[in-house]
Design a protein around this motif. Structure first.
Motif, PDB file in Angstrom:
ATOM      1  N   PRO A 136       0.786  -1.220   0.000  1.00 33.78           N
ATOM      2  CA  PRO A 136       0.000   0.000   0.000  1.00 33.78           C
ATOM      3  C   PRO A 136       0.835   1.296   0.000  1.00 33.78           C
ATOM      4  O   PRO A 136       0.452   2.251  -0.635  1.00 33.78           O
ATOM      5  CB  PRO A 136      -0.800  -0.107   1.295  1.00 33.78           C
ATOM      6  N   ILE A 140       5.827  -0.863   3.461  1.00 33.87           N
ATOM      7  CA  ILE A 140       6.754  -1.874   2.965  1.00 33.87           C
ATOM      8  C   ILE A 140       8.026  -1.891   3.794  1.00 33.87           C
ATOM      9  O   ILE A 140       8.539  -2.945   4.161  1.00 33.87           O
ATOM     10  CB  ILE A 140       7.046  -1.644   1.478  1.00 33.87           C
ATOM     11  N   VAL A 169       7.844  -3.987   6.836  1.00 34.38           N
ATOM     12  CA  VAL A 169       8.039  -5.430   6.658  1.00 34.38           C
ATOM     13  C   VAL A 169       9.474  -5.730   6.249  1.00 34.38           C
ATOM     14  O   VAL A 169      10.114  -6.664   6.722  1.00 34.38           O
ATOM     15  CB  VAL A 169       7.091  -5.961   5.556  1.00 34.38           C
ATOM     16  N   LEU A 170       9.937  -4.879   5.350  1.00 32.86           N
ATOM     17  CA  LEU A 170      11.194  -5.154   4.677  1.00 32.86           C
ATOM     18  C   LEU A 170      12.409  -4.985   5.579  1.00 32.86           C
ATOM     19  O   LEU A 170      13.314  -5.818   5.579  1.00 32.86           O
ATOM     20  CB  LEU A 170      11.289  -4.196   3.490  1.00 32.86           C
ATOM     21  N   GLN A 179      13.141  -7.775   8.034  1.00 36.29           N
ATOM     22  CA  GLN A 179      13.565  -8.941   7.259  1.00 36.29           C
ATOM     23  C   GLN A 179      15.005  -8.751   6.761  1.00 36.29           C
ATOM     24  O   GLN A 179      15.804  -9.679   6.764  1.00 36.29           O
ATOM     25  CB  GLN A 179      12.617  -9.123   6.073  1.00 36.29           C
TER      26      GLN A 179
END
Lengths: 135, 285
Positions: B207, B212, B215-216, B219
Protein backbone atom coordinates in the motif's frame (compact mmCIF):
# COMPACT_ATOMS: atom_id res chain seq x y z
CA UNK A 1 1.46 -16.13 -25.01
CA UNK A 2 3.83 -13.75 -23.30
CA UNK A 3 5.58 -15.00 -20.23
CA UNK A 4 7.40 -13.54 -17.24
CA UNK A 5 10.26 -15.07 -15.27
CA UNK A 6 9.39 -15.84 -11.69
CA UNK A 7 11.94 -16.65 -9.03
CA UNK A 8 11.15 -17.35 -5.42
CA UNK A 9 14.18 -17.12 -3.15
CA UNK A 10 14.64 -17.73 0.56
CA UNK A 11 17.70 -17.42 2.78
CA UNK A 12 18.14 -21.18 2.36
CA UNK A 13 18.37 -20.91 -1.40
CA UNK A 14 16.16 -20.57 -4.48
CA UNK A 15 12.87 -22.48 -4.27
CA UNK A 16 11.23 -21.84 -7.61
CA UNK A 17 12.39 -20.55 -10.94
CA UNK A 18 10.27 -20.70 -14.06
CA UNK A 19 8.55 -18.91 -16.94
CA UNK A 20 4.87 -18.32 -16.24
CA UNK A 21 2.00 -16.52 -17.91
CA UNK A 22 0.45 -15.21 -14.71
CA UNK A 23 1.27 -14.87 -11.02
CA UNK A 24 -1.45 -14.58 -8.40
CA UNK A 25 -0.23 -13.52 -4.99
CA UNK A 26 -1.98 -12.40 -1.86
CA UNK A 27 -0.50 -9.15 -0.60
CA UNK A 28 -1.39 -7.66 2.76
CA UNK A 29 -3.84 -5.31 1.03
CA UNK A 30 -5.51 -7.93 -1.14
CA UNK A 31 -5.07 -10.49 -3.86
CA UNK A 32 -3.21 -9.42 -6.96
CA UNK A 33 -2.76 -10.94 -10.38
CA UNK A 34 0.42 -10.09 -12.27
CA UNK A 35 0.73 -10.47 -16.01
CA UNK A 36 3.88 -9.99 -18.09
CA UNK A 37 4.75 -6.32 -18.59
CA UNK A 38 3.44 -5.15 -15.22
CA UNK A 39 4.73 -1.80 -13.97
CA UNK A 40 7.56 -2.03 -11.40
CA UNK A 41 6.07 -2.51 -7.98
CA UNK A 42 6.80 -3.79 -4.50
CA UNK A 43 4.28 -5.19 -2.03
CA UNK A 44 4.49 -7.17 1.19
CA UNK A 45 2.87 -10.60 1.11
CA UNK A 46 0.52 -12.29 3.51
CA UNK A 47 1.15 -15.84 4.70
CA UNK A 48 -0.47 -17.47 1.72
CA UNK A 49 -0.20 -19.54 -1.41
CA UNK A 50 1.27 -18.09 -4.58
CA UNK A 51 -0.40 -19.36 -7.72
CA UNK A 52 1.72 -19.65 -10.83
CA UNK A 53 0.00 -20.33 -14.16
CA UNK A 54 2.26 -21.89 -16.74
CA UNK A 55 2.15 -21.79 -20.49
CA UNK A 56 1.01 -25.40 -20.87
CA UNK A 57 -2.07 -24.69 -18.81
CA UNK A 58 -0.83 -26.30 -15.60
CA UNK A 59 -0.66 -24.42 -12.31
CA UNK A 60 1.99 -24.53 -9.60
CA UNK A 61 1.42 -23.57 -6.01
CA UNK A 62 4.05 -22.34 -3.60
CA UNK A 63 3.41 -21.68 0.09
CA UNK A 64 5.14 -18.53 1.32
CA UNK A 65 5.40 -17.33 4.91
CA UNK A 66 5.23 -13.60 4.34
CA UNK A 67 8.05 -11.68 2.74
CA UNK A 68 7.41 -9.48 -0.27
CA UNK A 69 7.02 -9.48 -4.01
CA UNK A 70 9.07 -7.34 -6.36
CA UNK A 71 7.63 -6.89 -9.81
CA UNK A 72 9.39 -5.69 -12.92
CA UNK A 73 8.04 -5.86 -16.46
CA UNK A 74 10.14 -8.87 -17.38
CA UNK A 75 10.78 -10.44 -13.98
CA UNK A 76 8.94 -11.16 -10.76
CA UNK A 77 10.89 -11.99 -7.61
CA UNK A 78 9.44 -13.16 -4.34
CA UNK A 79 11.60 -12.95 -1.25
CA UNK A 80 10.28 -14.82 1.74
CA UNK A 81 11.76 -16.04 5.04
CA UNK A 82 10.59 -19.48 3.96
CA UNK A 83 8.76 -20.92 0.99
CA UNK A 84 7.91 -24.41 -0.22
CA UNK A 85 6.57 -25.75 -3.46
CA UNK A 86 3.55 -28.01 -3.00
CA UNK A 87 5.51 -31.16 -3.75
CA UNK A 88 8.17 -30.55 -1.10
CA UNK A 89 5.87 -29.85 1.83
CA UNK A 90 6.07 -32.33 4.67
CA UNK A 91 2.42 -32.84 5.50
CA UNK A 92 2.99 -34.73 8.73
CA UNK A 93 5.24 -31.98 10.05
CA UNK A 94 2.80 -29.27 9.08
CA UNK A 95 -0.04 -31.09 10.84
CA UNK A 96 2.08 -31.47 13.93
CA UNK A 97 2.87 -27.75 13.87
CA UNK A 98 -0.81 -27.03 13.48
CA UNK A 99 -1.66 -29.08 16.54
CA UNK A 100 1.07 -27.43 18.56
CA UNK A 101 -0.10 -23.97 17.58
CA UNK A 102 -3.70 -24.81 18.40
CA UNK A 103 -2.69 -26.09 21.81
CA UNK A 104 -0.78 -22.91 22.49
CA UNK A 105 -3.63 -20.70 21.39
CA UNK A 106 -5.94 -22.40 23.84
CA UNK A 107 -3.52 -22.25 26.70
CA UNK A 108 -1.98 -18.79 26.61
CA UNK A 109 -3.59 -15.41 26.66
CA UNK A 110 -0.32 -13.56 26.85
CA UNK A 111 -0.20 -11.00 24.06
CA UNK A 112 3.12 -11.78 22.37
CA UNK A 113 2.85 -15.53 22.63
CA UNK A 114 -0.67 -15.35 21.34
CA UNK A 115 0.38 -13.45 18.27
CA UNK A 116 3.27 -15.80 17.65
CA UNK A 117 1.07 -18.88 17.98
CA UNK A 118 -1.44 -17.32 15.65
CA UNK A 119 1.23 -16.79 13.02
CA UNK A 120 2.47 -20.35 13.47
CA UNK A 121 -1.08 -21.58 13.04
CA UNK A 122 -1.46 -19.58 9.83
CA UNK A 123 1.78 -20.94 8.43
CA UNK A 124 0.84 -24.53 9.21
CA UNK A 125 -2.64 -24.17 7.74
CA UNK A 126 -1.21 -22.53 4.65
CA UNK A 127 1.21 -25.41 4.13
CA UNK A 128 -1.48 -28.03 4.57
CA UNK A 129 -3.80 -26.24 2.16
CA UNK A 130 -1.13 -25.91 -0.47
CA UNK A 131 -0.08 -29.50 -0.13
CA UNK A 132 -3.60 -30.84 -0.35
CA UNK A 133 -4.43 -28.50 -3.20
CA UNK A 134 -7.51 -26.89 -1.71
CA UNK A 135 -6.92 -23.23 -2.35
CA UNK B 1 69.02 -46.23 29.14
CA UNK B 2 65.66 -45.15 27.78
CA UNK B 3 62.94 -47.62 28.44
CA UNK B 4 61.96 -49.33 25.19
CA UNK B 5 58.45 -50.14 26.26
CA UNK B 6 57.83 -46.56 27.38
CA UNK B 7 58.77 -45.17 24.00
CA UNK B 8 56.64 -47.75 22.25
CA UNK B 9 53.70 -46.68 24.39
CA UNK B 10 54.20 -43.03 23.53
CA UNK B 11 54.39 -43.82 19.85
CA UNK B 12 51.15 -45.76 20.02
CA UNK B 13 49.25 -43.09 21.90
CA UNK B 14 50.48 -40.39 19.53
CA UNK B 15 49.38 -42.54 16.62
CA UNK B 16 45.87 -42.92 17.94
CA UNK B 17 45.63 -39.18 18.60
CA UNK B 18 46.77 -38.62 15.06
CA UNK B 19 44.03 -40.86 13.77
CA UNK B 20 41.46 -38.77 15.60
CA UNK B 21 42.80 -35.44 14.41
CA UNK B 22 43.03 -36.78 10.89
CA UNK B 23 39.40 -37.89 11.00
CA UNK B 24 38.32 -34.53 12.41
CA UNK B 25 40.19 -32.77 9.65
CA UNK B 26 38.39 -34.76 7.00
CA UNK B 27 35.01 -34.24 8.63
CA UNK B 28 35.65 -30.51 8.82
CA UNK B 29 36.69 -30.30 5.22
CA UNK B 30 33.49 -31.93 4.04
CA UNK B 31 31.48 -29.68 6.36
CA UNK B 32 33.34 -26.70 4.96
CA UNK B 33 32.27 -27.68 1.48
CA UNK B 34 28.64 -27.81 2.59
CA UNK B 35 28.94 -24.53 4.43
CA UNK B 36 30.35 -22.87 1.35
CA UNK B 37 27.43 -24.19 -0.67
CA UNK B 38 24.98 -22.79 1.87
CA UNK B 39 26.68 -19.43 1.74
CA UNK B 40 26.47 -19.52 -2.03
CA UNK B 41 22.77 -20.44 -2.02
CA UNK B 42 22.17 -17.44 0.17
CA UNK B 43 23.80 -14.90 -2.14
CA UNK B 44 20.84 -14.40 -4.55
CA UNK B 45 18.51 -13.68 -1.65
CA UNK B 46 20.88 -11.19 -0.09
CA UNK B 47 21.57 -9.40 -3.37
CA UNK B 48 17.89 -9.15 -4.17
CA UNK B 49 16.89 -7.84 -0.79
CA UNK B 50 19.73 -5.33 -0.81
CA UNK B 51 18.60 -4.17 -4.21
CA UNK B 52 15.01 -3.64 -3.15
CA UNK B 53 15.89 -2.04 0.18
CA UNK B 54 18.25 0.30 -1.63
CA UNK B 55 15.61 1.24 -4.18
CA UNK B 56 12.95 1.86 -1.58
CA UNK B 57 15.23 3.74 0.77
CA UNK B 58 16.21 5.97 -2.14
CA UNK B 59 12.57 6.53 -3.05
CA UNK B 60 11.38 7.35 0.44
CA UNK B 61 14.15 9.50 1.86
CA UNK B 62 13.76 10.69 5.45
CA UNK B 63 10.93 8.29 6.11
CA UNK B 64 11.71 8.55 9.80
CA UNK B 65 11.51 4.82 10.23
CA UNK B 66 13.08 3.91 13.59
CA UNK B 67 15.42 1.38 12.03
CA UNK B 68 16.86 3.96 9.65
CA UNK B 69 17.45 6.79 12.09
CA UNK B 70 20.46 7.04 14.34
CA UNK B 71 19.61 8.09 17.87
CA UNK B 72 21.83 9.13 20.76
CA UNK B 73 23.60 6.04 21.97
CA UNK B 74 22.96 5.14 25.57
CA UNK B 75 23.30 1.43 25.23
CA UNK B 76 25.13 -0.68 22.69
CA UNK B 77 24.51 -4.30 21.86
CA UNK B 78 27.14 -6.70 20.60
CA UNK B 79 26.12 -9.81 18.76
CA UNK B 80 29.01 -12.25 18.93
CA UNK B 81 29.06 -15.27 16.67
CA UNK B 82 31.28 -18.00 18.09
CA UNK B 83 31.20 -21.77 17.93
CA UNK B 84 29.79 -24.47 20.15
CA UNK B 85 32.91 -26.59 20.27
CA UNK B 86 36.55 -25.82 20.61
CA UNK B 87 39.45 -27.43 18.75
CA UNK B 88 39.10 -24.82 16.08
CA UNK B 89 42.41 -23.05 16.45
CA UNK B 90 42.13 -19.34 17.10
CA UNK B 91 38.55 -19.17 15.83
CA UNK B 92 36.93 -18.27 19.13
CA UNK B 93 39.82 -16.69 20.95
CA UNK B 94 40.53 -14.12 18.25
CA UNK B 95 36.94 -13.01 18.09
CA UNK B 96 36.51 -12.86 21.86
CA UNK B 97 39.73 -10.91 22.26
CA UNK B 98 38.57 -8.41 19.66
CA UNK B 99 35.19 -7.92 21.33
CA UNK B 100 36.75 -7.59 24.76
CA UNK B 101 39.21 -5.00 23.52
CA UNK B 102 36.45 -3.00 21.84
CA UNK B 103 34.35 -3.07 24.97
CA UNK B 104 37.27 -1.94 27.11
CA UNK B 105 37.91 0.95 24.75
CA UNK B 106 34.37 2.13 24.31
CA UNK B 107 32.73 1.56 27.65
CA UNK B 108 33.48 2.43 31.22
CA UNK B 109 30.72 0.57 32.98
CA UNK B 110 28.90 -2.67 32.37
CA UNK B 111 25.58 -0.85 32.12
CA UNK B 112 26.52 0.66 28.80
CA UNK B 113 26.35 -2.48 26.74
CA UNK B 114 24.69 -5.85 26.38
CA UNK B 115 25.84 -9.03 24.71
CA UNK B 116 23.97 -11.41 22.47
CA UNK B 117 25.90 -14.63 22.08
CA UNK B 118 25.68 -17.30 19.44
CA UNK B 119 27.57 -20.46 20.32
CA UNK B 120 28.48 -22.04 23.62
CA UNK B 121 32.07 -20.83 23.81
CA UNK B 122 31.07 -17.21 23.32
CA UNK B 123 28.23 -17.43 25.81
CA UNK B 124 30.34 -19.08 28.50
CA UNK B 125 33.10 -16.53 28.06
CA UNK B 126 30.82 -13.55 28.65
CA UNK B 127 28.72 -15.15 31.36
CA UNK B 128 31.84 -16.11 33.27
CA UNK B 129 33.12 -12.54 33.13
CA UNK B 130 29.82 -11.17 34.37
CA UNK B 131 28.89 -9.33 31.24
CA UNK B 132 25.27 -8.65 30.64
CA UNK B 133 24.29 -11.48 28.29
CA UNK B 134 20.66 -10.87 27.39
CA UNK B 135 20.18 -13.51 24.77
CA UNK B 136 22.01 -16.57 23.55
CA UNK B 137 21.63 -19.52 21.24
CA UNK B 138 23.73 -22.63 21.67
CA UNK B 139 23.94 -26.00 19.92
CA UNK B 140 23.36 -24.61 16.47
CA UNK B 141 23.56 -27.25 13.75
CA UNK B 142 26.56 -27.23 11.43
CA UNK B 143 24.38 -26.34 8.50
CA UNK B 144 22.01 -23.83 10.09
CA UNK B 145 18.77 -22.94 8.34
CA UNK B 146 17.12 -19.58 8.58
CA UNK B 147 14.53 -21.04 10.94
CA UNK B 148 17.27 -21.90 13.47
CA UNK B 149 18.26 -18.31 14.09
CA UNK B 150 15.00 -16.57 13.29
CA UNK B 151 14.23 -16.30 16.97
CA UNK B 152 17.42 -14.55 18.03
CA UNK B 153 17.49 -12.40 14.89
CA UNK B 154 13.94 -11.28 15.48
CA UNK B 155 14.67 -10.62 19.15
CA UNK B 156 17.75 -8.63 18.28
CA UNK B 157 15.83 -6.46 15.86
CA UNK B 158 12.77 -6.27 18.12
CA UNK B 159 14.76 -5.07 21.12
CA UNK B 160 16.33 -2.35 19.02
CA UNK B 161 12.91 -1.14 17.91
CA UNK B 162 11.66 -1.25 21.49
CA UNK B 163 14.61 0.87 22.56
CA UNK B 164 16.42 -1.69 24.69
CA UNK B 165 19.58 -0.53 22.93
CA UNK B 166 20.46 2.11 20.38
CA UNK B 167 23.09 0.36 18.31
CA UNK B 168 23.73 -3.20 17.28
CA UNK B 169 27.14 -4.41 16.25
CA UNK B 170 27.89 -7.87 14.99
CA UNK B 171 31.18 -9.72 15.34
CA UNK B 172 32.01 -12.75 13.28
CA UNK B 173 34.85 -14.39 11.41
CA UNK B 174 34.63 -13.54 7.76
CA UNK B 175 35.55 -16.44 5.52
CA UNK B 176 38.15 -15.27 3.02
CA UNK B 177 39.62 -18.59 2.05
CA UNK B 178 40.24 -21.98 3.59
CA UNK B 179 43.38 -20.65 5.24
CA UNK B 180 42.39 -17.11 6.07
CA UNK B 181 39.52 -15.89 8.22
CA UNK B 182 39.25 -12.33 9.40
CA UNK B 183 37.45 -11.04 12.47
CA UNK B 184 34.91 -8.56 11.19
CA UNK B 185 32.86 -5.91 12.93
CA UNK B 186 29.65 -4.88 11.25
CA UNK B 187 27.10 -2.34 12.31
CA UNK B 188 23.67 -3.85 11.78
CA UNK B 189 21.38 -1.28 13.34
CA UNK B 190 20.48 1.46 12.78
CA UNK B 191 20.63 0.88 9.04
CA UNK B 192 22.33 4.16 8.22
CA UNK B 193 24.59 2.99 5.44
CA UNK B 194 22.25 1.36 2.98
CA UNK B 195 23.70 1.60 -0.47
CA UNK B 196 21.02 3.39 -2.45
CA UNK B 197 20.91 1.95 -5.91
CA UNK B 198 20.03 4.39 -8.64
CA UNK B 199 19.99 1.85 -11.43
CA UNK B 200 16.79 0.04 -10.52
CA UNK B 201 13.48 1.27 -11.77
CA UNK B 202 11.24 3.50 -9.69
CA UNK B 203 8.72 1.28 -7.95
CA UNK B 204 5.09 1.64 -7.18
CA UNK B 205 4.43 0.76 -3.56
CA UNK B 206 1.41 -1.14 -2.42
CA UNK B 207 0.00 0.00 0.00
CA UNK B 208 2.76 2.56 0.70
CA UNK B 209 6.53 2.90 0.96
CA UNK B 210 6.35 3.16 4.73
CA UNK B 211 4.25 0.02 5.05
CA UNK B 212 6.75 -1.87 2.96
CA UNK B 213 9.69 -0.63 4.99
CA UNK B 214 7.84 -1.88 8.04
CA UNK B 215 8.04 -5.43 6.66
CA UNK B 216 11.19 -5.15 4.68
CA UNK B 217 13.64 -3.62 7.15
CA UNK B 218 13.28 -6.23 9.89
CA UNK B 219 13.56 -8.94 7.26
CA UNK B 220 16.66 -7.22 5.91
CA UNK B 221 18.31 -6.92 9.31
CA UNK B 222 17.50 -10.53 10.11
CA UNK B 223 19.01 -11.66 6.85
CA UNK B 224 22.16 -9.64 7.57
CA UNK B 225 22.53 -11.61 10.78
CA UNK B 226 21.85 -14.89 9.04
CA UNK B 227 24.41 -14.06 6.36
CA UNK B 228 27.01 -13.41 9.04
CA UNK B 229 26.20 -16.71 10.69
CA UNK B 230 26.67 -18.62 7.44
CA UNK B 231 29.94 -16.80 6.91
CA UNK B 232 30.96 -17.59 10.48
CA UNK B 233 30.11 -21.27 10.11
CA UNK B 234 32.22 -21.56 6.98
CA UNK B 235 35.08 -19.91 8.88
CA UNK B 236 34.61 -22.25 11.81
CA UNK B 237 34.93 -25.34 9.66
CA UNK B 238 37.87 -23.89 7.76
CA UNK B 239 39.57 -22.93 10.97
CA UNK B 240 38.98 -26.33 12.53
CA UNK B 241 40.25 -28.03 9.42
CA UNK B 242 43.48 -26.03 9.51
CA UNK B 243 43.93 -26.63 13.22
CA UNK B 244 43.44 -30.34 12.82
CA UNK B 245 45.77 -30.52 9.86
CA UNK B 246 48.45 -28.85 11.93
CA UNK B 247 47.80 -31.25 14.78
CA UNK B 248 48.10 -34.22 12.41
CA UNK B 249 51.37 -32.88 11.01
CA UNK B 250 52.74 -32.31 14.47
CA UNK B 251 51.82 -35.84 15.45
CA UNK B 252 53.70 -37.18 12.41
CA UNK B 253 56.77 -35.22 13.41
CA UNK B 254 56.52 -36.44 16.96
CA UNK B 255 56.16 -40.04 15.80
CA UNK B 256 59.20 -39.69 13.54
CA UNK B 257 61.30 -38.40 16.42
CA UNK B 258 60.08 -41.09 18.76
CA UNK B 259 60.66 -43.84 16.20
CA UNK B 260 64.22 -42.66 15.78
CA UNK B 261 64.71 -42.70 19.52
CA UNK B 262 63.11 -46.13 19.74
CA UNK B 263 65.34 -47.59 17.04
CA UNK B 264 68.45 -46.14 18.62
CA UNK B 265 67.52 -47.60 21.97
CA UNK B 266 66.79 -50.96 20.40
CA UNK B 267 70.09 -50.92 18.55
CA UNK B 268 71.90 -49.95 21.74
CA UNK B 269 70.29 -52.86 23.57
CA UNK B 270 71.34 -55.33 20.85
CA UNK B 271 74.88 -53.99 20.78
CA UNK B 272 75.10 -54.29 24.51
CA UNK B 273 73.86 -57.85 24.42
CA UNK B 274 76.45 -58.80 21.79
CA UNK B 275 79.20 -57.16 23.80
CA UNK B 276 78.11 -59.10 26.85
CA UNK B 277 78.06 -62.41 24.96
CA UNK B 278 81.42 -61.76 23.36
CA UNK B 279 82.79 -60.71 26.74
CA UNK B 280 81.42 -63.87 28.35
CA UNK B 281 82.85 -66.11 25.61
CA UNK B 282 86.24 -64.43 25.94
CA UNK B 283 86.21 -64.99 29.67
CA UNK B 284 85.66 -68.73 29.18
CA UNK B 285 88.76 -69.19 26.97
Amino acid sequence: MKTVTVSIVTPDGPVYDSEVTMVVAKTVSGEMGVLPGHIPMVAPLAISAVKLKKQDGSTDYVAVSGGFIEIRPEKVSILAPSAEAAASIDLARAKEALKRAEGRLEGKKDDIDFKRAELALKRALNRINVQEGNI
Amino acid sequence: MVNLREIKGRINSTKSTQKITKAMQMVSSSKLRRAEQNAKAYVPYMEKIQDVVGAIAAGTKDSGHPMLTARPVKKTAYLVIGSDRGLAGAYNSSILRQVQRTINERHKSKDEYVILALGRVARDYFVKRDHNVISSVVALPDQPTFADIKEIARNAVGMFIDGAYDELYMYYNHFESAISQVVTEKKVLPLTDIATSTTSAAYEFEPSGEAILEVLLPQYAESLIYGALLDGKASEHASRMTAMRNATDNASELIDGLSLQYNRARQAAITQEITEIVGGAAALE
